[in-house]
Design an enzyme around this catalytic site. Structure first.
Site, mmCIF file in Angstrom:
data_model
loop_
_atom_site.group_PDB
_atom_site.id
_atom_site.type_symbol
_atom_site.label_atom_id
_atom_site.label_comp_id
_atom_site.label_asym_id
_atom_site.label_seq_id
_atom_site.Cartn_x
_atom_site.Cartn_y
_atom_site.Cartn_z
ATOM 1 N N GLY A 10 0.835 -1.212 0.000
ATOM 2 C CA GLY A 10 0.000 0.000 0.000
ATOM 3 C C GLY A 10 0.861 1.250 0.000
ATOM 4 O O GLY A 10 2.088 1.198 0.044
ATOM 5 N N GLN A 11 0.183 2.387 -0.056
ATOM 6 C CA GLN A 11 0.856 3.683 -0.146
ATOM 7 C C GLN A 11 1.797 3.905 1.046
ATOM 8 O O GLN A 11 2.974 4.220 0.876
ATOM 9 C CB GLN A 11 -0.234 4.761 -0.196
ATOM 10 N N THR A 63 -9.651 0.987 2.232
ATOM 11 C CA THR A 63 -9.532 2.455 2.206
ATOM 12 C C THR A 63 -10.412 3.130 1.147
ATOM 13 O O THR A 63 -10.285 4.333 0.934
ATOM 14 C CB THR A 63 -8.061 2.870 1.966
ATOM 15 N N TYR A 126 -16.629 3.933 6.333
ATOM 16 C CA TYR A 126 -15.173 3.822 6.493
ATOM 17 C C TYR A 126 -14.758 4.298 7.890
ATOM 18 O O TYR A 126 -14.038 3.600 8.612
ATOM 19 C CB TYR A 126 -14.477 4.652 5.408
HETATM 20 N N1 LIG Z 1 -4.863 7.397 2.411
HETATM 21 C C1 LIG Z 1 -5.307 8.300 3.291
HETATM 22 O O1 LIG Z 1 -5.603 9.449 2.939
HETATM 23 C C2 LIG Z 1 -5.461 7.917 4.745
HETATM 24 C C3 LIG Z 1 -5.959 8.879 5.642
HETATM 25 C C4 LIG Z 1 -6.088 8.540 6.985
HETATM 26 C C5 LIG Z 1 -5.742 7.281 7.418
HETATM 27 N N2 LIG Z 1 -5.288 6.354 6.535
HETATM 28 C C6 LIG Z 1 -4.960 5.016 7.028
HETATM 29 O O2 LIG Z 1 -3.581 4.799 6.802
HETATM 30 C C7 LIG Z 1 -3.356 3.422 6.519
HETATM 31 C C8 LIG Z 1 -2.580 3.276 5.222
HETATM 32 O O3 LIG Z 1 -3.341 3.853 4.168
HETATM 33 P P1 LIG Z 1 -2.831 3.825 2.664
HETATM 34 O O4 LIG Z 1 -3.104 5.151 2.078
HETATM 35 O O5 LIG Z 1 -1.452 3.271 2.610
HETATM 36 O O6 LIG Z 1 -3.861 2.775 2.034
HETATM 37 P P2 LIG Z 1 -3.720 1.842 0.747
HETATM 38 O O7 LIG Z 1 -2.725 2.423 -0.195
HETATM 39 O O8 LIG Z 1 -5.107 1.600 0.278
HETATM 40 O O9 LIG Z 1 -3.099 0.508 1.348
HETATM 41 C C9 LIG Z 1 -3.855 -0.402 2.083
HETATM 42 C C10 LIG Z 1 -3.331 -1.768 1.742
HETATM 43 O O10 LIG Z 1 -4.068 -2.736 2.514
HETATM 44 C C11 LIG Z 1 -4.231 -3.869 1.691
HETATM 45 N N3 LIG Z 1 -5.319 -4.735 2.148
HETATM 46 C C12 LIG Z 1 -6.650 -4.571 1.983
HETATM 47 N N4 LIG Z 1 -7.310 -5.632 2.494
HETATM 48 C C13 LIG Z 1 -6.366 -6.481 2.999
HETATM 49 C C14 LIG Z 1 -6.417 -7.747 3.622
HETATM 50 N N5 LIG Z 1 -7.576 -8.370 3.852
HETATM 51 N N6 LIG Z 1 -5.253 -8.328 3.998
HETATM 52 C C15 LIG Z 1 -4.064 -7.718 3.751
HETATM 53 N N7 LIG Z 1 -3.951 -6.516 3.144
HETATM 54 C C16 LIG Z 1 -5.101 -5.906 2.767
HETATM 55 C C17 LIG Z 1 -4.491 -3.316 0.308
HETATM 56 O O11 LIG Z 1 -4.223 -4.294 -0.662
HETATM 57 P P3 LIG Z 1 -5.179 -4.429 -1.967
HETATM 58 O O12 LIG Z 1 -5.183 -3.084 -2.612
HETATM 59 O O13 LIG Z 1 -4.506 -5.500 -2.747
HETATM 60 O O14 LIG Z 1 -6.517 -4.831 -1.448
HETATM 61 C C18 LIG Z 1 -3.503 -2.146 0.255
HETATM 62 O O15 LIG Z 1 -2.256 -2.526 -0.282
HETATM 63 C C19 LIG Z 1 -4.727 2.753 6.523
HETATM 64 O O16 LIG Z 1 -4.943 2.173 7.783
HETATM 65 C C20 LIG Z 1 -5.694 3.909 6.328
HETATM 66 O O17 LIG Z 1 -6.945 3.626 6.897
HETATM 67 C C21 LIG Z 1 -5.127 6.647 5.202
#
Ligand SMILES: NC(=O)c1ccc[n+]([C@@H]2O[C@H](COP(=O)([O-])OP(=O)(O)OC[C@H]3O[C@@H](n4cnc5c(N)ncnc54)[C@H](OP(=O)(O)O)[C@@H]3O)[C@@H](O)[C@H]2O)c1
Length: 282
Positions: A10-11, A63, A126
């Site tokens: 993920g990101q 997400t 969410y």
């Molecule tokens: N992005 C934002 O603006 C933001 C803001 C506030 C908080 N956050 C939090 O920060 C954290 C990281 O966010 P991010 O932006 O890095 O999100 P992201 O890019 O969507 O990464 C999340 C990762 O989790 C994986 N995932 C989903 N279901 C899964 C499962 N059952 N088992 C294992 N992996 C799984 C996804 O894989 P697939 O794509 O293959 O499903 C993806 O690679 C998250 O907890 C998010 O809630 C993000």
């Protein structure tokens, strides 16, 4: 120190993994979704017992904020039960547990910034599912850090900065909401903070975003200014740009726990943005 990162593709997971590997004092294991599905509790326990990490950084999550409104069970399964599975296994191996959460646990109606002791009231699927994850982590784990962040962008994966640059470069007019305010956060700066945090035993809830705040419109303006692109940008209201999931109107997170611990804050959001754009061009 051995560190396991869930959601390693993920990101944030990718940034965190590379950041820690560069330090050379950590052994890092960052399985992606395909290597470690957090919904498979047996597999989670088996893998964690085999590798025995000292710290787990749980970035894996559902997400897709708007899509979650149409498939709430899927969002809850991953963000609540999946997080519980990781927290249970973390306890079994005695690992410290870092859980990433979100400003969307707040309704944004307070009108001033939220600190770590303000009561949450999420208004989207969410946000509710992430809060359910927080609650399960608190129940299960004795050594947890809950880190709420917001408006995350970085080099890995799609995000607002890339979308804005893509639209402007395609010569498209861009309308962006000007009545939602929050704090953009660069994955690199968040990774730096998390690395500092995970070496401590200062457990609890943290708000960690780049410092300062802006509206999405002001964020877009800054992106174009810093990138040196003349874009056709116009403000609009949330009403004019309806989305399936309700967003908080003012979700600025006060960094009270960082301040009370006497730690250095994350740098201002505009400095982070400038650095991100410089790095992505180099
Ligand atoms: N992005 C934002 O603006 C933001 C803001 C506030 C908080 N956050 C939090 O920060 C954290 C990281 O966010 P991010 O932006 O890095 O999100 P992201 O890019 O969507 O990464 C999340 C990762 O989790 C994986 N995932 C989903 N279901 C899964 C499962 N059952 N088992 C294992 N992996 C799984 C996804 O894989 P697939 O794509 O293959 O499903 C993806 O690679 C998250 O907890 C998010 O809630 C993000």
């Amino acid at each position: 120190m051995k560190i396991l990162i869930t959601g390693g593709q993920g990101q944030l997971g990718r940034e965190m993994s590379l950041f820690l590997q560069e330090k050379r004092e950590y052994a890092v294991n960052a399985p992606g979704h395909a290597e470690l599905d957090i919904l498979n509790a047996d597999e989670v326990t088996t893998q964690l017992k085999a590798w025995h990490p000292d710290v787990i950084i749980h970035t894996a999550a559902y997400t897709k904020v708007d899509q979650a409104e149409a498939e709430p069970d899927e969002a809850w399964r991953v963000n609540a039960l999946g997080s519980r599975n990781i927290a249970v296994a973390a306890e079994e191996v005695g690992a410290r547990f870092v859980f990433l959460s979100t400003d969307y646990v707040f309704d944004g109606k307070k009108g001033t910034s939220y600190d770590e002791w303000d009561g949450p009231n999420p208004e989207s699927v969410y946000g509710r599912s992430k809060l359910a994850g927080e609650e399960l982590v608190r129940m299960v784990s004795r050594r947890f850090f809950i880190v709420r962040t917001s408006w995350v962008y970085g080099p890995y994966g799609g995000n607002f900065v890339k979308t804005m640059l893509g639209l402007a470069r395609a010569g498209k007019a861009v309308r962006v909401v000007a009545d939602q305010v929050g704090s953009p956060t660069y994955t690199y700066d968040l990774a730096r903070f998390l690395e500092r945090l995970l070496r401590t035993e200062a457990y609890g809830v943290y708000h960690a975003t780049n410092a300062g705040f802006c509206s999405w419109y002001e964020f877009a303006q800054a992106i174009f200014e810093e990138a040196g692109i003349a874009a056709h940008l116009e403000p609009c209201t949330t009403e004019e740009f309806p989305r399936p999931a309700k967003r908080p109107q003012y979700s600025v997170l006060e960094h009270k726990a960082i301040r009370l611990n006497g730690w250095e804050d994350l740098r201002p959001w505009r400095e982070g943005l400038r650095d991100y754009l410089r790095r992505s061009n180099s």
